[in-house]
Write a protein that holds these residues in place. Structure first.
Motif, PDB file in Angstrom:
ATOM      1  N   LYS A  78       0.741  -1.074  -0.111  1.00  0.00           N
ATOM      2  CA  LYS A  78      -0.035  -0.028   0.248  1.00  0.00           C
ATOM      3  C   LYS A  78       0.824   1.380   0.076  1.00  0.00           C
ATOM      4  CE  LYS A  78      -4.198   1.587   0.142  1.00  0.00           C
ATOM      5  NZ  LYS A  78      -5.376   1.314  -1.087  1.00  0.00           N
ATOM      6  N   VAL A  82       0.842   4.270  -2.805  1.00  0.00           N
ATOM      7  CA  VAL A  82       0.585   5.612  -2.502  1.00  0.00           C
ATOM      8  C   VAL A  82       1.562   6.627  -2.755  1.00  0.00           C
ATOM      9  CG1 VAL A  82       0.350   7.075  -0.439  1.00  0.00           C
ATOM     10  CG2 VAL A  82      -1.121   5.097  -0.692  1.00  0.00           C
ATOM     11  N   THR A  86       1.082   9.563  -5.386  1.00  0.00           N
ATOM     12  CA  THR A  86       0.653  10.759  -4.705  1.00  0.00           C
ATOM     13  C   THR A  86       1.738  11.642  -4.678  1.00  0.00           C
ATOM     14  OG1 THR A  86      -0.688   9.407  -3.163  1.00  0.00           O
ATOM     15  CG2 THR A  86      -0.423  11.638  -2.417  1.00  0.00           C
ATOM     16  N   GLU A  91      -0.457  15.374   1.375  1.00  0.00           N
ATOM     17  CA  GLU A  91      -1.429  14.417   1.334  1.00  0.00           C
ATOM     18  C   GLU A  91      -0.726  12.839   1.423  1.00  0.00           C
ATOM     19  OE1 GLU A  91      -4.334  12.685  -2.213  1.00  0.00           O
ATOM     20  OE2 GLU A  91      -3.421  14.568  -2.760  1.00  0.00           O
ATOM     21  N   LEU A  92       0.395  13.027   0.979  1.00  0.00           N
ATOM     22  CA  LEU A  92       1.214  11.509   1.224  1.00  0.00           C
ATOM     23  C   LEU A  92       1.499  11.473   2.534  1.00  0.00           C
ATOM     24  CD1 LEU A  92       2.934   9.265  -0.014  1.00  0.00           C
ATOM     25  CD2 LEU A  92       5.193  10.916  -0.247  1.00  0.00           C
ATOM     26  N   GLU A  94      -0.500  12.340   4.850  1.00  0.00           N
ATOM     27  CA  GLU A  94      -1.693  11.944   5.491  1.00  0.00           C
ATOM     28  C   GLU A  94      -2.124  10.535   5.328  1.00  0.00           C
ATOM     29  OE1 GLU A  94      -6.355  13.360   4.916  1.00  0.00           O
ATOM     30  OE2 GLU A  94      -4.733  14.646   4.538  1.00  0.00           O
ATOM     31  N   LYS A  95      -1.758  10.012   3.974  1.00  0.00           N
ATOM     32  CA  LYS A  95      -2.184   8.760   3.539  1.00  0.00           C
ATOM     33  C   LYS A  95      -1.048   7.759   4.245  1.00  0.00           C
ATOM     34  CE  LYS A  95      -4.288   9.844  -0.826  1.00  0.00           C
ATOM     35  NZ  LYS A  95      -4.238   9.484  -2.341  1.00  0.00           N
ATOM     36  N   LYS A  98      -2.180   7.087   7.927  1.00  0.00           N
ATOM     37  CA  LYS A  98      -3.616   6.251   7.777  1.00  0.00           C
ATOM     38  C   LYS A  98      -3.057   4.707   7.789  1.00  0.00           C
ATOM     39  CE  LYS A  98      -8.170   6.167   6.314  1.00  0.00           C
ATOM     40  NZ  LYS A  98      -9.224   6.918   5.208  1.00  0.00           N
ATOM     41  N   ILE A  99      -2.076   4.552   6.885  1.00  0.00           N
ATOM     42  CA  ILE A  99      -1.956   3.028   6.364  1.00  0.00           C
ATOM     43  C   ILE A  99      -1.392   2.370   7.613  1.00  0.00           C
ATOM     44  CG2 ILE A  99      -0.474   1.489   5.171  1.00  0.00           C
ATOM     45  CD1 ILE A  99      -0.570   3.791   2.738  1.00  0.00           C
ATOM     46  N   GLU A 185     -13.393  13.549   6.579  1.00  0.00           N
ATOM     47  CA  GLU A 185     -12.527  12.419   5.722  1.00  0.00           C
ATOM     48  C   GLU A 185     -13.399  12.328   4.264  1.00  0.00           C
ATOM     49  OE1 GLU A 185     -12.729   7.826   5.734  1.00  0.00           O
ATOM     50  OE2 GLU A 185     -12.045   8.746   7.679  1.00  0.00           O
TER      51      GLU A 185
END
Length: 256
Positions: A78, A82, A86, A91-92, A94-95, A98-99, A185
């Motif tokens: 994942k 990403v 990204t 944004e990267l 943040e993602k 989250k992972i 979200e």
């Protein structure tokens, strides 16, 4: 160490997290050994946990056989995807966060039982994953089962020097915070299914609040003394719920 952490933790340390590999909101506490262990893996450049029990395998994005979102295998794939797709740094991050937020629960929730019974832990994952409710913030000592039962039935009081809100109010607050986070979200890319979900969620919360208002209005027992404060809190929470910024949501809802 975990019992000590739970005794000393205050309201700010208990929170509704996203650590469950299944994506189910999961109550936990900051500073638990499972979270510390997870962060060490991330810092070492190898996020994720070895998946040995496979009770929560559910993802088939990268494999034919389901794998767990907390596993090394899933997070490695994942993160690679990403990073490739990204370009925006914020944004990267943040993602990425989250992972890697997911924690191994199959092993983590059982580790405390192994330690308590002085059994050998055969797993690489050693941290204790725990799911304490937010009201634990108002209890500050280790209690026996008998003490806790006596407290529940009003024979003793084991909450010392802490003003504890109604558990109904605390739980309602938690649901409203959850809805705010879901709206934040979804708001970037709101679609029809999300509009329906959030609209239904808000309606259900309002129905629950109205039920609370009716129930507490009819209380005529020894708890009547706290009724006024609870009703005031309920009114405030309903105001908060109905004033969540849903203008964009309402516009889209009319089109469905």
């Amino acid at each position: 160490d975990t019992l000590k952490l739970l005794c000393e933790a205050d309201e700010d340390q208990f929170y509704l997290s996203n650590i469950s590999p299944l994506g189910v909101p999961f109550n936990t506490v900051k500073g638990s050994s499972a979270l510390i262990e997870k962060e060490r893996r991330v810092d070492s450049g190898v996020p994720g946990a070895p998946c040995v029990k496979k009770y929560l395998v559910s993802n088939t994005e990268y494999t034919k056989q389901p794998i767990c979102a907390a596993s090394v295998q899933f997070q490695k794939n994942k993160i690679r995807e990403v990073r490739k797709n990204t370009p925006d740094t914020a944004e990267l991050k943040e993602k990425f966060d989250k992972i890697v937020d997911k924690v191994c629960l199959c092993v983590g929730l059982g580790n405390s039982a192994l330690a308590k019974n002085e059994l050998a832990n055969p797993y690489v994952t050693k941290g204790f994953a725990i799911c304490p409710g937010p009201n634990l913030a108002y209890f500050s000592k280790i209690s026996s089962l008998k003490e806790m039962v006596d407290h529940i039935y009003g024979k003793i009081n084991i909450i010392v020097n802490k003003e504890r809100p109604s558990m109904f109010i605390k739980e309602l607050n938690m649901y409203i915070d959850y809805m705010k986070s879901k709206f934040d979200e979804c708001s970037k890319q709101l679609n029809d299914s999300q509009v329906k979900y959030l609209s239904e969620f808000q309606k259900n919360l309002n129905d629950g609040i109205n039920y609370y208002k009716e129930t507490f209005s009819n209380i005529k027992t020894k708890y009547d003394s706290v009724k006024h404060g609870v009703m005031k809190d309920i009114e405030m929470l309903q105001f908060m719920l109905n004033n969540i910024e849903l203008s964009r949501l309402n516009v889209l809802a009319e089109k469905i």
